[in-house]
Design a protein around this motif. Sequence first.
Motif, PDB file in Angstrom:
ATOM      1  N   LEU A 291      57.552  17.187 -63.643  1.00 31.37           N
ATOM      2  CA  LEU A 291      58.198  16.341 -64.900  1.00 31.37           C
ATOM      3  C   LEU A 291      57.466  14.992 -64.915  1.00 31.37           C
ATOM      4  N   ASN A 292      57.213  14.490 -66.238  1.00 29.07           N
ATOM      5  CA  ASN A 292      57.068  13.248 -66.370  1.00 29.07           C
ATOM      6  C   ASN A 292      58.124  12.277 -66.742  1.00 29.07           C
ATOM      7  N   PRO A 293      58.899  11.677 -65.723  1.00 27.68           N
ATOM      8  CA  PRO A 293      60.285  11.109 -65.953  1.00 27.68           C
ATOM      9  C   PRO A 293      60.380  10.037 -66.700  1.00 27.68           C
ATOM     10  N   GLY A 294      59.118   9.399 -67.348  1.00 29.70           N
ATOM     11  CA  GLY A 294      59.511   8.148 -68.210  1.00 29.70           C
ATOM     12  C   GLY A 294      59.776   6.923 -67.380  1.00 29.70           C
ATOM     13  N   SER A 295      61.082   6.270 -67.737  1.00 31.28           N
ATOM     14  CA  SER A 295      61.593   5.310 -67.281  1.00 31.28           C
ATOM     15  C   SER A 295      62.448   5.562 -65.866  1.00 31.28           C
ATOM     16  N   VAL A 296      62.624   6.716 -65.865  1.00 35.79           N
ATOM     17  CA  VAL A 296      63.708   7.284 -64.731  1.00 35.79           C
ATOM     18  C   VAL A 296      62.898   7.317 -63.555  1.00 35.79           C
ATOM     19  N   SER A 297      63.391   6.925 -62.256  1.00 32.17           N
ATOM     20  CA  SER A 297      62.618   7.180 -61.001  1.00 32.17           C
ATOM     21  C   SER A 297      63.485   7.733 -59.906  1.00 32.17           C
ATOM     22  N   LEU A 298      62.932   8.419 -58.890  1.00 32.53           N
ATOM     23  CA  LEU A 298      63.674   8.589 -57.683  1.00 32.53           C
ATOM     24  C   LEU A 298      62.686   7.874 -56.679  1.00 32.53           C
ATOM     25  N   THR A 299      63.448   7.491 -55.634  1.00 30.39           N
ATOM     26  CA  THR A 299      62.529   7.244 -54.204  1.00 30.39           C
ATOM     27  C   THR A 299      62.676   8.048 -53.059  1.00 30.39           C
ATOM     28  N   ARG A 300      63.618   9.066 -53.270  1.00 30.39           N
ATOM     29  CA  ARG A 300      63.863   9.845 -52.251  1.00 30.39           C
ATOM     30  C   ARG A 300      64.021  11.388 -52.836  1.00 30.39           C
ATOM     31  N   THR A 301      63.413  12.319 -52.208  1.00 30.71           N
ATOM     32  CA  THR A 301      63.852  13.705 -52.381  1.00 30.71           C
ATOM     33  C   THR A 301      65.372  13.925 -52.523  1.00 30.71           C
ATOM     34  N   VAL A 302      65.773  14.707 -53.503  1.00 33.66           N
ATOM     35  CA  VAL A 302      67.323  15.078 -53.717  1.00 33.66           C
ATOM     36  C   VAL A 302      67.179  16.732 -53.786  1.00 33.66           C
ATOM     37  N   PHE A 303      68.166  17.089 -52.775  1.00 35.10           N
ATOM     38  CA  PHE A 303      68.369  18.680 -52.691  1.00 35.10           C
ATOM     39  C   PHE A 303      69.840  18.803 -52.940  1.00 35.10           C
ATOM     40  N   TRP A 304      69.905  20.014 -53.690  1.00 36.11           N
ATOM     41  CA  TRP A 304      71.300  20.415 -54.057  1.00 36.11           C
ATOM     42  C   TRP A 304      71.218  21.755 -53.984  1.00 36.11           C
ATOM     43  N   SER A 305      72.022  22.581 -53.540  1.00 32.88           N
ATOM     44  CA  SER A 305      71.977  23.943 -53.263  1.00 32.88           C
ATOM     45  C   SER A 305      70.612  24.384 -52.962  1.00 32.88           C
ATOM     46  N   THR A 306      69.992  25.582 -53.962  1.00 33.48           N
ATOM     47  CA  THR A 306      68.690  26.031 -53.789  1.00 33.48           C
ATOM     48  C   THR A 306      67.783  24.990 -54.640  1.00 33.48           C
ATOM     49  N   GLY A 307      68.245  23.979 -55.229  1.00 29.50           N
ATOM     50  CA  GLY A 307      67.493  23.174 -56.169  1.00 29.50           C
ATOM     51  C   GLY A 307      66.979  21.917 -55.431  1.00 29.50           C
ATOM     52  N   TYR A 308      65.826  21.199 -55.913  1.00 28.84           N
ATOM     53  CA  TYR A 308      65.382  19.984 -55.173  1.00 28.84           C
ATOM     54  C   TYR A 308      64.532  19.251 -56.390  1.00 28.84           C
ATOM     55  N   LEU A 309      64.577  18.078 -56.321  1.00 26.49           N
ATOM     56  CA  LEU A 309      63.819  17.194 -56.992  1.00 26.49           C
ATOM     57  C   LEU A 309      63.064  16.273 -56.040  1.00 26.49           C
TER      58      LEU A 309
END
Length: 357
Positions: free
Chosen positions: A239-257
């Motif tokens: 994904l190209n998030p545009g103005s959105v940003s994350l500085t950490r990996t985010v996990f939930w269930s079997t998903g991740y960003l």
Amino acid sequence: MSEDYRTNVRKSSRDNLFRMARVVVVGGGVIGCAIAERLTLERHQVTLLERDQLGCRASGAAAGELSPHSESAGGTLESAVRSLEMFPEVVARIEKDSGMRVEYHLQEALQPAFDEREAARLKATGGRWLDAQACRDAEPFLTPDVLGAVLRQEAHVTPPRFVRALARCASARGAEIREGAPAMGFAVAGGEVQQVITSEGAIEADWFVIAAGPWSKEVAMGAGVNVEVRPQRGQLALLNPGSVSLTRTVFWSTGYLVPKPDGTIVAGSTEEDSGFDDRPTVAGIATLMDFAHRVVPGLGGATVERTWAGLRPVTPDGQPVVGAVAGIANLIVATGHHRKGILLAPFAAATVAAAIK
């Protein structure tokens, strides 16, 4: 075959005195290449056979997060933690010997909870607990629905570079790396494998290792062995998030960003029984987009740069199979690492090396 992996066999009799065993490794993903690298470090003579190109399947499709606590399954947690502890030494060695950077770095990861039951479970797993406000302070774009999260220190590599560096090290120490060379069968006699059959002829060895991911079942059948492993498709999206940003990996269930250094975010991953079909699907990618939008609502405006999928090897009980095969004295199987192949590669390689006399 690329120049990096051309045969580099040391032929002097003096050098051969130090070689301990001749080993054929079937499979050029991260597990097979990690095994080859470790065995050549211990001066074994290695031939690695890869039916396609090195790391072109699940290893190349992985996001590269090294997260033993996420998606943990029973007895794999202890080995995952031990394998993570091995990474600094392995990375230092292969970066020095290969001249390649594998982009290993430590990073923080958040595992959020969206209900009280999940919050209680996560608090019991260890790590630093952040309440809802602390979560949003740490990652302002997280959904306001989050009740809290566990914050852990984890790590990351770039899988294609990691696989290539392992293979380059093995080759530099004398391993023969053959791409486009499937194992077509084995010659077995007296309770031992004598040869592996390829399109270019038979190869004799003292030991044989099957590390062919979900194809390990098919390969092992050539030696009259049943290995219960099957493919499970995992789809991902960049994904190209545009103005959105994350500085950490985010996990939930079997998903991740997973945020990348260039500002993009990898969204993963599905678990689908699709046979050997590794094509992304509308339904699978939609699942990833729903997850991304729920956890980070601002990603609803992100653009999808790329989608892909890989076939992970999964066993009936979800546990890896690493060890000798009953009834055949010199055959070892290393497969079934499912979502943790990159993470578990150093531990799997050490386990196989310890079994080879």
